[in-house]
Design a protein around this motif. Sequence first.
Motif, PDB file in Angstrom:
ATOM      1  N   LYS A  78       0.765  -1.207   0.109  1.00  0.00           N
ATOM      2  CA  LYS A  78      -0.089   0.052  -0.019  1.00  0.00           C
ATOM      3  C   LYS A  78       0.824   1.228  -0.086  1.00  0.00           C
ATOM      4  CE  LYS A  78      -3.906   1.784   2.765  1.00  0.00           C
ATOM      5  NZ  LYS A  78      -4.748   1.440   3.521  1.00  0.00           N
ATOM      6  N   ASN A  79       1.776   1.260   0.902  1.00  0.00           N
ATOM      7  CA  ASN A  79       2.910   2.329   0.965  1.00  0.00           C
ATOM      8  C   ASN A  79       3.524   2.759  -0.472  1.00  0.00           C
ATOM      9  OD1 ASN A  79       2.061   2.844   3.526  1.00  0.00           O
ATOM     10  ND2 ASN A  79       3.915   1.936   4.393  1.00  0.00           N
ATOM     11  N   GLN A  82       1.362   4.265  -2.654  1.00  0.00           N
ATOM     12  CA  GLN A  82       0.994   5.504  -2.495  1.00  0.00           C
ATOM     13  C   GLN A  82       2.172   6.364  -2.539  1.00  0.00           C
ATOM     14  OE1 GLN A  82      -0.117   5.190   1.696  1.00  0.00           O
ATOM     15  NE2 GLN A  82      -2.500   5.105   0.942  1.00  0.00           N
ATOM     16  N   VAL A  85       2.264   7.332  -6.437  1.00  0.00           N
ATOM     17  CA  VAL A  85       1.349   8.403  -6.681  1.00  0.00           C
ATOM     18  C   VAL A  85       1.642  10.025  -6.145  1.00  0.00           C
ATOM     19  CG1 VAL A  85      -1.045   9.224  -6.352  1.00  0.00           C
ATOM     20  CG2 VAL A  85      -0.559   6.923  -6.761  1.00  0.00           C
ATOM     21  N   SER A  86       2.410   9.681  -4.654  1.00  0.00           N
ATOM     22  CA  SER A  86       2.701  11.335  -4.076  1.00  0.00           C
ATOM     23  C   SER A  86       3.972  11.587  -5.017  1.00  0.00           C
ATOM     24  CB  SER A  86       2.976  11.162  -2.783  1.00  0.00           C
ATOM     25  OG  SER A  86       4.013  10.153  -2.508  1.00  0.00           O
ATOM     26  N   TYR A 133      -4.043  -2.532  -4.924  1.00  0.00           N
ATOM     27  CA  TYR A 133      -3.759  -1.192  -4.948  1.00  0.00           C
ATOM     28  C   TYR A 133      -3.443  -0.580  -6.217  1.00  0.00           C
ATOM     29  CZ  TYR A 133      -4.176  -2.198  -0.033  1.00  0.00           C
ATOM     30  OH  TYR A 133      -4.893  -2.530   1.323  1.00  0.00           O
ATOM     31  N   GLN A 137      -5.617   2.739  -8.361  1.00  0.00           N
ATOM     32  CA  GLN A 137      -5.102   4.048  -8.957  1.00  0.00           C
ATOM     33  C   GLN A 137      -5.375   4.200 -10.474  1.00  0.00           C
ATOM     34  OE1 GLN A 137      -3.852   6.683  -7.097  1.00  0.00           O
ATOM     35  NE2 GLN A 137      -4.273   5.383  -5.161  1.00  0.00           N
TER      36      GLN A 137
END
Length: 265
Positions: A78-79, A82, A85-86, A133, A137
């Motif tokens: 998950k990280n 993320q 994306v960040s 995940y 996205q």
Amino acid sequence: MSPPFGSRLAGKVAVITGAGSGIGLETSVLFASEGAQVVCVDINEKGAAATVEKITALFGEDRAVSVRADVSKEDDVKNMIQLAVSRFGKINVLFNNAGIMHPADDNALTTSEDIWDLTMRINVKGVWWGCKYAIEQMRKTGGGSVINTASFVALRGAATPQLAYTASKGAVLAMTRELAVVHAKENIRFNSLCPGPLRTPLLMEFLNTEEKKNRRLVHVPMGRFGEAIEQAKAALFLASDDSSYMTGTDFVVDGGLCAAYVTPE
Ligand code: NAD
């Protein structure tokens, strides 16, 4: 990698697991050379960082970032998504490539439950977490391409068994096919890459004598182990729009192994 570089992944963001070695390393560099921004993921932090250093040296800053993640752990995966994306704003490509083949993985009688569970956690559950995940996205950007590394051993039985590994790669094929069908109308493509036996650390550490190597090579019509870059080129095809009408395939890159009955002298 030497110029000229291409643009088959220009403007795309790719997440690659197992990016610190073998297929994942070669694919990370190849994808960057084709214009992608690459998130290099590995449980081996130093390996992933070295891949990013290589990409930065070849193609400049802001082309790649490394992340330490154990793909068998949901929070890590998950990280990693993320972070992609960040840092880069989106995900267009996910290459679920990390996998293990444990030296203590053997036949039905000798393989321990611990080895079975470890293999399944990384090779199967890790692929599921990645898909889970990434789908979230990719829906936001109208699609994407997911490539899951399976193996030719999911298609052929071997008298040199690694039962948990073989079962795990069969699961990758089945899971990928179903994901492809479920998400086809969302323009999220899922394909499996089925490499033949390769000259990467994973297999060469396992086949640590000439006798063990030759026991395999006799079954490969081309008479040699494959190179990681030859898998990276196939992954590039599956990642790019060149394969836009392909989903749900078992994409075999194996020197002719699966096609053979008797191999050339
Ligand atoms: P490799 O050992 O060179 O690289 C695998 C990478 O995955 C390593 O950097 C390792 O640190 C990483 N990794 C292992 N466990 C992880 C985890 N839990 N979380 C995150 N990263 C992890 O292997 P390779 O030959 O490049 O293999 C890549 C994939 O190709 C694997 O899925 C493997 O099963 C598959 N494959 C390899 C061959 C072969 O002959 N080498 C053949 C068929 C399929």
